[in-house]
Enzyme design. Structure first.
Site, PDB file in Angstrom:
ATOM      1  N   GLU A  98       0.881  -1.179   0.000  1.00  0.00           N
ATOM      2  CA  GLU A  98       0.000   0.000   0.000  1.00  0.00           C
ATOM      3  C   GLU A  98       0.908   1.215   0.000  1.00  0.00           C
ATOM      4  O   GLU A  98       1.415   1.613   1.047  1.00  0.00           O
ATOM      5  CB  GLU A  98      -0.886   0.000   1.261  1.00  0.00           C
ATOM      6  CG  GLU A  98      -1.910  -1.112   1.321  1.00  0.00           C
ATOM      7  CD  GLU A  98      -3.083  -0.865   0.396  1.00  0.00           C
ATOM      8  OE1 GLU A  98      -3.216   0.242  -0.153  1.00  0.00           O
ATOM      9  OE2 GLU A  98      -3.865  -1.804   0.223  1.00  0.00           O
ATOM     10  N   CYS A 114      -2.572   9.392   2.135  1.00  0.00           N
ATOM     11  CA  CYS A 114      -2.203   8.798   0.843  1.00  0.00           C
ATOM     12  C   CYS A 114      -3.270   9.080  -0.211  1.00  0.00           C
ATOM     13  O   CYS A 114      -2.979   9.030  -1.399  1.00  0.00           O
ATOM     14  CB  CYS A 114      -1.962   7.308   1.002  1.00  0.00           C
ATOM     15  SG  CYS A 114      -3.353   6.450   1.747  1.00  0.00           S
TER      16      CYS A 114
HETATM   17  P1  NDP Z   1       8.047   5.030   4.933  1.00  0.00           P
HETATM   18  O1  NDP Z   1       8.025   4.260   3.661  1.00  0.00           O
HETATM   19  O2  NDP Z   1       9.195   5.900   5.222  1.00  0.00           O
HETATM   20  O3  NDP Z   1       7.914   4.040   6.193  1.00  0.00           O
HETATM   21  C1  NDP Z   1       6.869   3.102   6.299  1.00  0.00           C
HETATM   22  C2  NDP Z   1       7.264   2.044   7.315  1.00  0.00           C
HETATM   23  O4  NDP Z   1       8.335   1.252   6.796  1.00  0.00           O
HETATM   24  C3  NDP Z   1       7.766   2.601   8.634  1.00  0.00           C
HETATM   25  O5  NDP Z   1       7.290   1.805   9.696  1.00  0.00           O
HETATM   26  C4  NDP Z   1       9.260   2.475   8.487  1.00  0.00           C
HETATM   27  O6  NDP Z   1       9.929   2.419   9.706  1.00  0.00           O
HETATM   28  C5  NDP Z   1       9.369   1.153   7.774  1.00  0.00           C
HETATM   29  N1  NDP Z   1      10.650   0.908   7.111  1.00  0.00           N
HETATM   30  C6  NDP Z   1      11.564   1.814   6.680  1.00  0.00           C
HETATM   31  N2  NDP Z   1      12.598   1.180   6.085  1.00  0.00           N
HETATM   32  C7  NDP Z   1      12.341  -0.151   6.134  1.00  0.00           C
HETATM   33  C8  NDP Z   1      13.013  -1.321   5.677  1.00  0.00           C
HETATM   34  N3  NDP Z   1      14.169  -1.267   5.033  1.00  0.00           N
HETATM   35  N4  NDP Z   1      12.435  -2.522   5.899  1.00  0.00           N
HETATM   36  C9  NDP Z   1      11.257  -2.611   6.518  1.00  0.00           C
HETATM   37  N5  NDP Z   1      10.566  -1.537   6.981  1.00  0.00           N
HETATM   38  C10 NDP Z   1      11.090  -0.323   6.787  1.00  0.00           C
HETATM   39  O7  NDP Z   1       6.683   5.826   4.931  1.00  0.00           O
HETATM   40  P2  NDP Z   1       6.196   6.965   5.919  1.00  0.00           P
HETATM   41  O8  NDP Z   1       6.112   6.429   7.308  1.00  0.00           O
HETATM   42  O9  NDP Z   1       6.983   8.209   5.672  1.00  0.00           O
HETATM   43  O10 NDP Z   1       4.686   7.172   5.385  1.00  0.00           O
HETATM   44  C11 NDP Z   1       4.373   7.997   4.329  1.00  0.00           C
HETATM   45  C12 NDP Z   1       4.112   7.203   3.056  1.00  0.00           C
HETATM   46  O11 NDP Z   1       3.139   6.201   3.270  1.00  0.00           O
HETATM   47  C13 NDP Z   1       3.552   8.100   1.951  1.00  0.00           C
HETATM   48  O12 NDP Z   1       4.212   7.840   0.726  1.00  0.00           O
HETATM   49  C14 NDP Z   1       2.098   7.665   1.858  1.00  0.00           C
HETATM   50  O13 NDP Z   1       1.502   7.877   0.599  1.00  0.00           O
HETATM   51  C15 NDP Z   1       2.203   6.214   2.200  1.00  0.00           C
HETATM   52  N6  NDP Z   1       0.896   5.734   2.655  1.00  0.00           N
HETATM   53  C16 NDP Z   1       0.195   4.861   1.851  1.00  0.00           C
HETATM   54  C17 NDP Z   1      -1.069   4.442   2.227  1.00  0.00           C
HETATM   55  C18 NDP Z   1      -1.845   3.468   1.402  1.00  0.00           C
HETATM   56  O14 NDP Z   1      -2.798   2.916   1.931  1.00  0.00           O
HETATM   57  N7  NDP Z   1      -1.514   3.239   0.145  1.00  0.00           N
HETATM   58  C19 NDP Z   1      -1.690   4.928   3.460  1.00  0.00           C
HETATM   59  C20 NDP Z   1      -0.859   5.829   4.211  1.00  0.00           C
HETATM   60  C21 NDP Z   1       0.380   6.210   3.817  1.00  0.00           C
HETATM   61  P3  NDP Z   1      10.543   3.769  10.336  1.00  0.00           P
HETATM   62  O15 NDP Z   1       9.437   4.751  10.433  1.00  0.00           O
HETATM   63  O16 NDP Z   1      11.021   3.295  11.644  1.00  0.00           O
HETATM   64  O17 NDP Z   1      11.624   4.202   9.379  1.00  0.00           O
END
Ligand code: NDP
Length: 524
Positions: free
Chosen positions: A253, A287
């Site tokens: 997502e 999103c």
């Molecule tokens: P990120 O992609 O930065 O992070 C998402 C999650 O992934 C966090 O828990 C993060 O941990 C974790 N993560 C980071 N690196 C890794 C890795 N190498 N392996 C596994 N997990 C990892 O997104 P954001 O938190 O900044 O959220 C914003 C984004 O989410 C936007 O692009 C938005 O559009 C999208 N989004 C999509 C939705 C949908 O339903 N399609 C709904 C809501 C948001 P940590 O924070 O600890 O780095």
């Protein structure tokens, strides 16, 4: 600069610390900079232990009749409703969002999804017979087995509703679930677990692992059976590759760049209100936010005038102190992203209708910003901003609007406004997005029955609805004989010249022209 920014060097409102020698993450309120909690940075081994405990708890959970699982989960729903105020307060504090949004966008959809799934899961997950068109002497059915342990990695913008939706689906199907919340908002998922445990549900069935990206990576490598990832496109690429290496299925997502098309026959008042709500709810950190508007030239000017008026009426401030329409931005980096897109647009000829700058004082706030006279040379119309900034472009026809809406590498949500519903549905089907909503914004994520997810680089797989619940389980096929068969198989050994000739005749009789297979439905 806010206290938050000072403490985290502008990297986020969560900052690293130590507690008794182990590394921790400190969570700060973005509206005030207040320290609100501290959680451990878990090691790979600690993550593996949580998954292993979840697996043990899952064995007992999986053998319960589905009706009993649902009954017990409804008690969890009741506890969420009872403790809604507590959840809302923490959500609002940790994310900086208005309390209305914490309630309506986060707590309420989860109460509803629990109700919907617990009522319908026994039917949705009941074994299903498959009608066989050729092998009429046999029968087939599908049954939906629990997968084991489901991993959930979630972002900071909806730290309750996003992970909890996946948690519910996993638990209903008989799996256990382990969530890795964003490092920026770890507290709310821990609150959800506290409420879950307090309702008497098996403690280890829902695990929460805290940490940075490596904790998410450790979860993927811990032996889970499926991952549901919600986050940005670039992280999604790495996570999908890691799931590929571990050979586990995943739902992605990812980001969005939702267009809103205002047709010449749109209801101007409804469209203006929807642009403002769709663009600025949760300070645009959604999103499915409206990030770009394509307005027909006949409504372009009055629409921008009305949007400007409505934005001018929005109240912004600390959501803990008063009821505000606009809260804080999650961390300073998101503000820098907004500023970069605004500068790019203004440099290429966009017109600043309102907003455009950060708000001075404590906390991370940014003015809701509308840019007019935009075009696809500007990043504001092409790249995800994830902040309170939206661009408006004038179009001459519906065809031009649809072409521009589709000119994107993302395809999560789209909106269009017209009084002609038949036209609205026709246009909706031409738009490249997982969901298209006519004459409303944001609503589809809250529709429990409707599949939610993206196409293009917005991801793959779906959450919500019947198919996604079945996908959360493992679809298994059983095929059995309808009646006793002779010992020797007519298409088995020995392979002789004679039997080969019979097979060839059989092929022609069955499949050429209107052969038996085409008419077989009438024969049986
Ligand atoms: P990120 O992609 O930065 O992070 C998402 C999650 O992934 C966090 O828990 C993060 O941990 C974790 N993560 C980071 N690196 C890794 C890795 N190498 N392996 C596994 N997990 C990892 O997104 P954001 O938190 O900044 O959220 C914003 C984004 O989410 C936007 O692009 C938005 O559009 C999208 N989004 C999509 C939705 C949908 O339903 N399609 C709904 C809501 C948001 P940590 O924070 O600890 O780095």
């Amino acid at each position: 600069m806010s206290a938050v920014s000072t403490q985290n060097n502008g990297q986020g409102h969560a900052a690293a610390g130590t507690n008794g020698g182990s590394q921790t993450i400190k969570s700060y309120a973005p509206a005030t900079g207040e320290l609100i909690g501290e959680v451990p940075v878990m090691s790979k081994e600690q993550v593996a232990q949580v998954v292993s405990r979840a697996r043990k708890a899952q064995r007992a959970w999986a053998v319960l009749p589905i009706e009993e699982r649902c009954d017990r989960l409804l008690r969890f729903r009741d506890a969420i409703v009872d403790r809604a105020e507590e959840i809302v307060q923490l959500l609002s504090k940790e994310t900086g969002k208005p309390r209305h949004e914490a309630l309506i966008h986060e707590v309420m959809p989860i109460a509803d999804l629990l109700t919907y799934y617990c009522k319908n899961a026994p039917r949705i997950l009941a074994p299903r017979e498959i009608e066989l068109h050729l092998f009429k002497h046999r029968k087939s059915y599908l049954h939906y087995a629990p997968r084991g342990v489901i991993g959930v990695i979630s972002p900071w913008n909806f730290p309750f509703t996003l992970p909890m939706g996946d948690v519910i689906a996993a638990l209903v199907t008989g799996s256990a679930v382990v969530v890795k919340p964003s490092e920026v908002t770890p507290l709310i998922m821990l609150k959800a677990k506290e409420i879950f445990d307090a309702t008497g549900l098996p403690e280890d069935l829902l695990g929460v692992v805290t940490g940075y990206g490596p904790a998410g990576q450790a979860l993927i490598e811990s032996g889970i059976q499926k991952l549901v990832f919600t986050g940005g496109v670039e992280t999604g690429r790495r996570v999908a590759a890691a799931c590929g290496a571990a050979l586990i299925p995943c739902v992605m997502e990812l980001g969005g760049k939702a267009p809103l098309i205002a047709c010449s026959d749109c209801d101007l008042e409804l469209t203006a209100h929807s642009i403002v709500l769709g663009g600025f709810a949760n300070a645009g950190q959604v999103c499915v936010s409206v990030e770009r508007v394509y307005a027909h030239e006949s409504v372009y000017e009055p629409l921008i005038r009305r949007v400007k008026q409505l934005v001018g009426e929005l109240k912004q401030g600390d959501p803990a102190k008063s009821f505000v329409d606009q809260g804080a931005i999650i961390f300073p980096k998101q503000i820098e992203v907004a500023e970069k897109h605004i500068a790019d647009a203004l440099g290429k000829g966009a017109e600043l209708v309102c907003g455009g700058k950060r708000v001075a004082g404590t906390g991370d706030f940014f003015e809701p910003t509308v840019l007019a006279n935009c075009n696809h040379e500007m990043t504001v119309m092409k790249e995800e901003i994830f902040g309170p900034v939206l661009g408006v472009q004038k179009v001459a026809s519906d065809e031009e609007a649809v072409r521009l809406a589709n000119d994107s590498h993302l395809g999560l949500n789209a909106y269009l406004f017209t009084k002609d519903r038949a036209k609205g549905k026709r246009m909706a089907e031409q738009i490249e997005a997982g969901s298209v909503v006519v004459n409303e914004v944001l609503i589809n994520h809250a529709i429990a029955e409707a599949p939610f997810g993206g196409i293009k680089q917005s991801g793959f797989g779906r959450i919500h609805g019947e198919d996604a619940l079945r996908e959360m389980a493992e679809t298994r096929h059983v095929n059995y004989d309808r009646f006793a068969m002779p010992g020797s198989n007519p298409v088995g050994y020995p392979y002789t010249e004679k039997s080969y000739g019979l097979m060839m005749k059989g092929l022609r009789a069955l499949f050429s022209g209107r052969g038996i297979v085409q008419r077989i439905g009438q024969l049986f």
